[in-house]
Design a protein around this motif. Structure first.
Motif, PDB file in Angstrom:
ATOM      1  N   PRO A   2       0.833  -1.214   0.000  1.00  0.00           N
ATOM      2  CA  PRO A   2       0.000   0.000   0.000  1.00  0.00           C
ATOM      3  C   PRO A   2       0.862   1.255   0.000  1.00  0.00           C
ATOM      4  O   PRO A   2       1.984   1.254   0.489  1.00  0.00           O
ATOM      5  CB  PRO A   2      -0.791  -0.118   1.300  1.00  0.00           C
ATOM      6  N   ARG A   3       0.303   2.294  -0.561  1.00  0.00           N
ATOM      7  CA  ARG A   3       0.998   3.581  -0.540  1.00  0.00           C
ATOM      8  C   ARG A   3       0.724   4.254   0.793  1.00  0.00           C
ATOM      9  O   ARG A   3      -0.420   4.533   1.129  1.00  0.00           O
ATOM     10  CB  ARG A   3       0.512   4.467  -1.670  1.00  0.00           C
ATOM     11  N   LEU A   4       1.766   4.489   1.510  1.00  0.00           N
ATOM     12  CA  LEU A   4       1.633   5.120   2.810  1.00  0.00           C
ATOM     13  C   LEU A   4       2.118   6.558   2.723  1.00  0.00           C
ATOM     14  O   LEU A   4       3.047   6.871   1.986  1.00  0.00           O
ATOM     15  CB  LEU A   4       2.437   4.366   3.861  1.00  0.00           C
ATOM     16  N   LYS A   5       1.489   7.383   3.495  1.00  0.00           N
ATOM     17  CA  LYS A   5       1.861   8.788   3.533  1.00  0.00           C
ATOM     18  C   LYS A   5       2.025   9.178   4.989  1.00  0.00           C
ATOM     19  O   LYS A   5       1.167   8.883   5.813  1.00  0.00           O
ATOM     20  CB  LYS A   5       0.764   9.630   2.885  1.00  0.00           C
ATOM     21  N   ARG A   6       3.116   9.817   5.294  1.00  0.00           N
ATOM     22  CA  ARG A   6       3.354  10.257   6.665  1.00  0.00           C
ATOM     23  C   ARG A   6       3.099  11.756   6.743  1.00  0.00           C
ATOM     24  O   ARG A   6       3.624  12.523   5.945  1.00  0.00           O
ATOM     25  CB  ARG A   6       4.782   9.967   7.083  1.00  0.00           C
ATOM     26  N   GLU A   7       2.280  12.139   7.712  1.00  0.00           N
ATOM     27  CA  GLU A   7       2.008  13.549   7.952  1.00  0.00           C
ATOM     28  C   GLU A   7       2.266  13.855   9.413  1.00  0.00           C
ATOM     29  O   GLU A   7       2.009  13.029  10.283  1.00  0.00           O
ATOM     30  CB  GLU A   7       0.550  13.895   7.637  1.00  0.00           C
ATOM     31  N   THR A   8       2.765  15.043   9.657  1.00  0.00           N
ATOM     32  CA  THR A   8       2.973  15.499  11.016  1.00  0.00           C
ATOM     33  C   THR A   8       1.958  16.594  11.295  1.00  0.00           C
ATOM     34  O   THR A   8       1.805  17.519  10.498  1.00  0.00           O
ATOM     35  CB  THR A   8       4.400  16.053  11.184  1.00  0.00           C
ATOM     36  N   PHE A   9       1.265  16.459  12.393  1.00  0.00           N
ATOM     37  CA  PHE A   9       0.260  17.448  12.745  1.00  0.00           C
ATOM     38  C   PHE A   9       0.725  18.228  13.968  1.00  0.00           C
ATOM     39  O   PHE A   9       1.294  17.667  14.890  1.00  0.00           O
ATOM     40  CB  PHE A   9      -1.088  16.780  13.045  1.00  0.00           C
ATOM     41  N   GLY A  10       0.476  19.494  13.941  1.00  0.00           N
ATOM     42  CA  GLY A  10       0.827  20.362  15.057  1.00  0.00           C
ATOM     43  C   GLY A  10       0.081  21.661  14.914  1.00  0.00           C
ATOM     44  O   GLY A  10      -0.696  21.855  13.983  1.00  0.00           O
ATOM     45  N   SER A  11       0.323  22.546  15.820  1.00  0.00           N
ATOM     46  CA  SER A  11      -0.409  23.808  15.792  1.00  0.00           C
ATOM     47  C   SER A  11       0.294  24.876  14.976  1.00  0.00           C
ATOM     48  O   SER A  11      -0.315  25.851  14.580  1.00  0.00           O
ATOM     49  CB  SER A  11      -0.633  24.306  17.214  1.00  0.00           C
ATOM     50  N   GLY A  12       1.582  24.695  14.716  1.00  0.00           N
ATOM     51  CA  GLY A  12       2.326  25.701  13.972  1.00  0.00           C
ATOM     52  C   GLY A  12       2.904  26.755  14.894  1.00  0.00           C
ATOM     53  O   GLY A  12       2.879  26.630  16.121  1.00  0.00           O
ATOM     54  N   ASP A  13       3.419  27.812  14.301  1.00  0.00           N
ATOM     55  CA  ASP A  13       4.021  28.910  15.045  1.00  0.00           C
ATOM     56  C   ASP A  13       2.916  29.868  15.478  1.00  0.00           C
ATOM     57  O   ASP A  13       2.368  30.607  14.664  1.00  0.00           O
ATOM     58  CB  ASP A  13       5.038  29.625  14.161  1.00  0.00           C
ATOM     59  N   GLN A  14       2.601  29.850  16.750  1.00  0.00           N
ATOM     60  CA  GLN A  14       1.526  30.707  17.252  1.00  0.00           C
ATOM     61  C   GLN A  14       2.054  31.890  18.060  1.00  0.00           C
ATOM     62  O   GLN A  14       1.359  32.427  18.919  1.00  0.00           O
ATOM     63  CB  GLN A  14       0.532  29.885  18.064  1.00  0.00           C
ATOM     64  N   THR A  15       3.265  32.328  17.746  1.00  0.00           N
ATOM     65  CA  THR A  15       3.816  33.491  18.445  1.00  0.00           C
ATOM     66  C   THR A  15       3.040  34.766  18.129  1.00  0.00           C
ATOM     67  O   THR A  15       3.206  35.775  18.809  1.00  0.00           O
ATOM     68  CB  THR A  15       5.304  33.706  18.091  1.00  0.00           C
TER      69      THR A  15
END
Length: 122
Positions: A2-15
């Motif tokens: 199967p084709r797998l995709k890795r994603e990273t989730f986060g909130s980002g730069d909230q400065t």
């Protein structure tokens, strides 16, 4: 295999957030991806936290231009995009904003509209 995709989730730069005021009242809207420019609004494949948007129509959130009838909002967290499909996003509709830390400040009003306070500094 199967084709797998890795994603990273986060909130980002909230400065760009001046406080937690408004965080728990962010509204969900649909970002109309076709109205944004990849090189300007999502050059790294995602809409960055703090991007200014027009949320007058929460069913079709568009770039903020400062035009009549627009309502200012800010994308609350980084949002991955394929550049085609519209996506549901959290939008900050009121709060304290550190304008110097926004990812894009084009078309930002000189004075904060009702519900927002623009502040400088760290």
């Amino acid at each position: 295999m199967p084709r797998l995709k890795r994603e990273t989730f986060g909130s980002g730069d909230q400065t760009w957030l001046g406080s937690d005021h408004g965080l728990f009242n962010a509204r969900t809207g649909t970002l109309d991806v076709s109205t944004f420019t990849a090189g300007t609004h999502y050059p790294n494949g995602y809409f960055p936290s703090g991007l200014i948007v027009n949320c007058a129509d929460e069913g079709a959130i568009k770039p903020f231009t400062g035009g009549a009838g627009e309502q200012l909002g800010f994308v609350l967290t980084d949002q991955s995009t394929d550049g085609v499909a519209d996506i549901a996003i959290p939008v900050l509709r009121h709060g304290l904003i550190k304008t110097a830390h926004l990812p894009v400040s084009t078309n930002l009003p000189a004075t904060a509209p009702a519900g927002f306070v623009f502040i400088g500094g760290n």
